[in-house]
Write a protein that holds these residues in place. Structure first.
Motif, mmCIF file in Angstrom:
data_model
loop_
_atom_site.group_PDB
_atom_site.id
_atom_site.type_symbol
_atom_site.label_atom_id
_atom_site.label_comp_id
_atom_site.label_asym_id
_atom_site.label_seq_id
_atom_site.Cartn_x
_atom_site.Cartn_y
_atom_site.Cartn_z
ATOM 1 N N LEU A 100 -5.043 -7.022 13.045
ATOM 2 C CA LEU A 100 -4.928 -5.994 12.013
ATOM 3 C C LEU A 100 -3.476 -5.828 11.549
ATOM 4 O O LEU A 100 -3.228 -5.521 10.382
ATOM 5 C CB LEU A 100 -5.472 -4.665 12.546
ATOM 6 N N VAL A 101 -2.534 -6.022 12.460
ATOM 7 C CA VAL A 101 -1.117 -5.977 12.077
ATOM 8 C C VAL A 101 -0.804 -7.105 11.093
ATOM 9 O O VAL A 101 -0.087 -6.913 10.093
ATOM 10 C CB VAL A 101 -0.208 -6.075 13.324
ATOM 11 N N ILE A 102 -1.351 -8.280 11.346
ATOM 12 C CA ILE A 102 -1.150 -9.412 10.430
ATOM 13 C C ILE A 102 -1.749 -9.105 9.066
ATOM 14 O O ILE A 102 -1.132 -9.370 8.020
ATOM 15 C CB ILE A 102 -1.791 -10.687 11.017
ATOM 16 N N VAL A 103 -2.946 -8.556 9.067
ATOM 17 C CA VAL A 103 -3.609 -8.208 7.805
ATOM 18 C C VAL A 103 -2.754 -7.224 7.018
ATOM 19 O O VAL A 103 -2.569 -7.366 5.799
ATOM 20 C CB VAL A 103 -5.004 -7.614 8.072
ATOM 21 N N TYR A 104 -2.215 -6.227 7.706
ATOM 22 C CA TYR A 104 -1.376 -5.228 7.026
ATOM 23 C C TYR A 104 -0.151 -5.892 6.395
ATOM 24 O O TYR A 104 0.199 -5.593 5.243
ATOM 25 C CB TYR A 104 -0.941 -4.151 8.018
ATOM 26 N N GLN A 105 0.505 -6.787 7.129
ATOM 27 C CA GLN A 105 1.709 -7.430 6.604
ATOM 28 C C GLN A 105 1.405 -8.275 5.376
ATOM 29 O O GLN A 105 2.157 -8.276 4.402
ATOM 30 C CB GLN A 105 2.373 -8.288 7.688
ATOM 31 N N LEU A 106 0.287 -8.992 5.384
ATOM 32 C CA LEU A 106 -0.050 -9.830 4.242
ATOM 33 C C LEU A 106 -0.531 -9.016 3.048
ATOM 34 O O LEU A 106 -0.138 -9.275 1.906
ATOM 35 C CB LEU A 106 -1.126 -10.851 4.643
#
Length: 304
Positions: free
Chosen positions: A197-203
């Motif tokens: 979810l952290v990756i999704v937020y960054q992208l």
């Protein structure tokens, strides 16, 4: 990780003590005897092995194609070509290892079943886990993120956070695959999902904000190829939950599912990115294109 052969030998060597022997003294009632169950093995079959070989060939051919495509553009515009070539190169190495029987081990899973009128039963399951796949992901997924981050023009802080979260996601997924009980397995799985979810937020947030300063064609490409990547990456934990997690799929079915996702997430992603943006990439000068040149080079006879 437990060697299933050593485990089976140890169990059946000690199981002789549990078998009742004749006694000269008659007993009033029979004594219930518990004999250990034969360990159950879940391993790759012929279909899974053939799938691994097919994907290895696809990754290898894609690597050669990306190398050929990089020769057609100046070195200043080869950033995406180099990264994408590395992705399929590492994937090809990983699939070669798995196809030849390397890069795997067995996860020991203890399944306990409670019964009302008879003793509880314990089943020992040994499921084959291809840890080479996680080594591949720990290298290739950060490179995929770099492709997307450079396409959008994300800042360094956001890129670093996304890559660290990605590494945490892959490592905790590996820990979950070798979990000995449901608490360990699904606990690590939950941590991996949080990292994703952290990756999704960054992208989605940082990447979208950064790409707004780019051209309209680049913004559309990032939105489409980024969305495509996130959909595929969302399917990976679903496959893991059905396969290694709940063990509803065989090892062969799990291999086929991951193979389809890997082909879409790496070669297909790479061809899409390079055909759509390879020639329009921003030229990178300086060290990337020309090396150190004269500046900073050491010369014989210099005092410092």
């Amino acid at each position: 990780m437990v060697d299933p052969v050593e485990f089976a030998e140890a169990v059946f060597k000690t199981s002789k003590l549990l078998v009742p022997t004749p006694s000269p003294t008659p007993s009033v009632s029979p004594i219930p005897t518990v004999i250990p169950n034969v360990p159950h093995y879940e391993r790759v079959g012929e279909t899974g092995t053939k799938t691994l070989w097919v994907v290895f060939v696809l990754m290898l051919l894609s690597t050669l194609a990306f190398v050929a495509m990089s020769w057609r553009v100046p070195v200043q515009k080869r950033l995406f070509h180099v990264i994408t070539t590395m992705i399929t190169t590492f994937a090809a190495i990983s699939y070669f290892a798995m196809a030849t029987g390397d890069g795997n081990s067995y996860a020991h899973i203890v399944v306990k079943e409670a019964h009302k009128h008879v003793p509880n039963t314990i089943e020992h399951v040994f499921r084959q886990v291809f840890w080479a796949r996680y080594v591949d992901w720990s290298v290739t997924t950060p490179l995929l993120l770099l492709d997307l981050a450079f396409l959008a023009g994300m800042d360094g802080a956001s890129i670093l956070v996304a890559i660290v979260a990605d590494i945490i996601m892959v490592l905790t997924g590996l820990f979950a695959a070798f979990g000995k009980n449901d608490g360990q397995k699904w606990g690590w799985y939950a941590i991996a999902c949080i990292a994703y979810l952290v990756i999704v937020y960054q992208l989605v947030v940082s990447g979208r904000r950064a790409v707004m300063s780019k051209s309209n064609s680049t913004s559309k490409l990032f939105a489409s190829i980024g969305g495509f990547t996130l959909i595929l990456w969302t399917l990976y934990p679903i496959v893991w939950g059905i396969g290694d997690g709940a063990r509803k799929w065989s090892v062969d079915a799990e291999i086929i599912a991951y193979a389809i996702l890997d082909v879409l997430a790496k070669p297909v992603f790479g061809f899409w990115l390079l055909f759509a943006h390879g020639r329009n990439a921003t030229a990178i000068e300086g060290f990337w294109s020309h090396g150190l040149e004269g500046e900073g080079a050491l010369r014989v006879g210099d005092d410092e």
